[in-house]
Design a protein around this motif. Structure first.
Motif, PDB file in Angstrom:
ATOM      1  N   ILE A  12      -7.937  -4.310   1.287  1.00  0.00           N
ATOM      2  CA  ILE A  12      -6.808  -4.253   0.364  1.00  0.00           C
ATOM      3  C   ILE A  12      -7.413  -4.059  -1.019  1.00  0.00           C
ATOM      4  O   ILE A  12      -8.119  -4.926  -1.520  1.00  0.00           O
ATOM      5  CB  ILE A  12      -5.958  -5.544   0.415  1.00  0.00           C
ATOM      6  N   SER A  18      -2.967  -6.527  -8.964  1.00  0.00           N
ATOM      7  CA  SER A  18      -2.093  -5.726  -8.100  1.00  0.00           C
ATOM      8  C   SER A  18      -1.575  -6.509  -6.898  1.00  0.00           C
ATOM      9  O   SER A  18      -0.651  -6.063  -6.222  1.00  0.00           O
ATOM     10  CB  SER A  18      -2.815  -4.457  -7.632  1.00  0.00           C
ATOM     11  N   LYS A  20      -3.854  -8.110  -4.503  1.00  0.00           N
ATOM     12  CA  LYS A  20      -4.797  -8.006  -3.378  1.00  0.00           C
ATOM     13  C   LYS A  20      -4.979  -9.330  -2.636  1.00  0.00           C
ATOM     14  O   LYS A  20      -4.915  -9.359  -1.405  1.00  0.00           O
ATOM     15  CB  LYS A  20      -6.165  -7.519  -3.868  1.00  0.00           C
ATOM     16  N   ILE A  23      -1.698 -10.403  -0.739  1.00  0.00           N
ATOM     17  CA  ILE A  23      -1.441  -9.540   0.416  1.00  0.00           C
ATOM     18  C   ILE A  23      -2.530  -9.731   1.469  1.00  0.00           C
ATOM     19  O   ILE A  23      -2.235  -9.827   2.668  1.00  0.00           O
ATOM     20  CB  ILE A  23      -1.354  -8.056  -0.013  1.00  0.00           C
ATOM     21  N   CYS A  85     -10.101  -8.341   0.404  1.00  0.00           N
ATOM     22  CA  CYS A  85      -9.476  -7.851  -0.822  1.00  0.00           C
ATOM     23  C   CYS A  85     -10.610  -7.589  -1.814  1.00  0.00           C
ATOM     24  O   CYS A  85     -11.473  -8.428  -2.022  1.00  0.00           O
ATOM     25  CB  CYS A  85      -8.424  -8.801  -1.355  1.00  0.00           C
ATOM     26  N   LEU A 114      -2.995  -0.986  -3.462  1.00  0.00           N
ATOM     27  CA  LEU A 114      -1.776  -1.508  -4.068  1.00  0.00           C
ATOM     28  C   LEU A 114      -1.630  -0.922  -5.472  1.00  0.00           C
ATOM     29  O   LEU A 114      -2.534  -1.037  -6.294  1.00  0.00           O
ATOM     30  CB  LEU A 114      -1.828  -3.032  -4.137  1.00  0.00           C
ATOM     31  N   ALA A 161       3.128  -1.967  -4.915  1.00  0.00           N
ATOM     32  CA  ALA A 161       2.837  -3.393  -5.114  1.00  0.00           C
ATOM     33  C   ALA A 161       3.996  -4.151  -5.748  1.00  0.00           C
ATOM     34  O   ALA A 161       3.889  -5.359  -5.954  1.00  0.00           O
ATOM     35  CB  ALA A 161       1.576  -3.560  -5.961  1.00  0.00           C
ATOM     36  N   ILE A 168       5.156  -5.459   2.099  1.00  0.00           N
ATOM     37  CA  ILE A 168       3.879  -4.738   2.007  1.00  0.00           C
ATOM     38  C   ILE A 168       3.062  -4.966   3.272  1.00  0.00           C
ATOM     39  O   ILE A 168       2.526  -4.022   3.868  1.00  0.00           O
ATOM     40  CB  ILE A 168       3.091  -5.180   0.752  1.00  0.00           C
TER      41      ILE A 168
END
Length: 177
Positions: A12, A18, A20, A23, A85, A114, A161, A168
């Motif tokens: 990611i 963003s 990362k 997510i 990430c 993202l 994002a 997502i």
């Protein structure tokens, strides 16, 4: 779903702020995989530079990326799924991460970027800064945006994002199946 992804690294990527980490952690939980945050691999010196508003140089980044790549290789070679990430802003940085693929084909390393309007990301970064939750100041956002490059032939999935984290992650999972 985790067993379908054995031996895969899901990266990611994107600029700081963003989403990362959010997510990546959610995705790792959903696919029952290991989770690595590239920020945890930064040296104390790198974190201090960034905290003081000094952008990292390639000399700072390359050893950091090599260490991350080695960690990915260990996971992939062991048949594990791992979510990482990592900013991975430039092609040459992603190439270092792609070397983690034991088959040298980069099929085992997938990238999801993202993206959001600068105002959204800057707002997130300023909030983190005021909360004392991150070493990266909003003042360095433009330097990251200036570095970001995505080549069409890389097969990077670009994601909005500004969507909810669940939305997502659902899109990432759908593209992996």
């Amino acid at each position: 779903m985790g067993s379908d992804l054995r031996g895969l690294a899901i990266v990611i990527m994107g600029v700081s702020g963003s989403g990362k980490s959010t997510i990546g952690a959610l995705l790792a939980r959903n696919v029952c995989s290991d989770f690595l945050d590239a920020d945890d691999f930064h040296s104390v010196e790198n974190k201090e530079k960034m905290r003081n508003g000094v952008p990292l140089t390639d000399e700072d980044r390359f050893p950091w990326l090599e260490t991350i790549s080695n960690a990915l290789t260990e996971k992939i070679s062991g048949g594990k799924t791992v979510v990482l990430c990592c900013s991975a802003l430039q092609f040459r940085y992603r190439e270092i991460l792609r070397k983690a693929d034991p088959n040298n084909g980069s099929d085992s390393v997938k990238f999801f970027c993202l993206m959001a309007p600068i105002e959204v990301i800057e707002g997130r970064m300023k909030q983190r800064e005021s909360d004392g939750n991150h070493f990266m100041p909003a003042a360095l956002l433009q330097s990251q945006i200036d570095l970001l490059e995505i080549h069409e032939d890389e097969g990077i999935h670009v994601l909005d994002a500004t969507l909810s984290p669940d939305a997502i992650v659902a899109r990432i999972q759908a593209s992996l199946s």
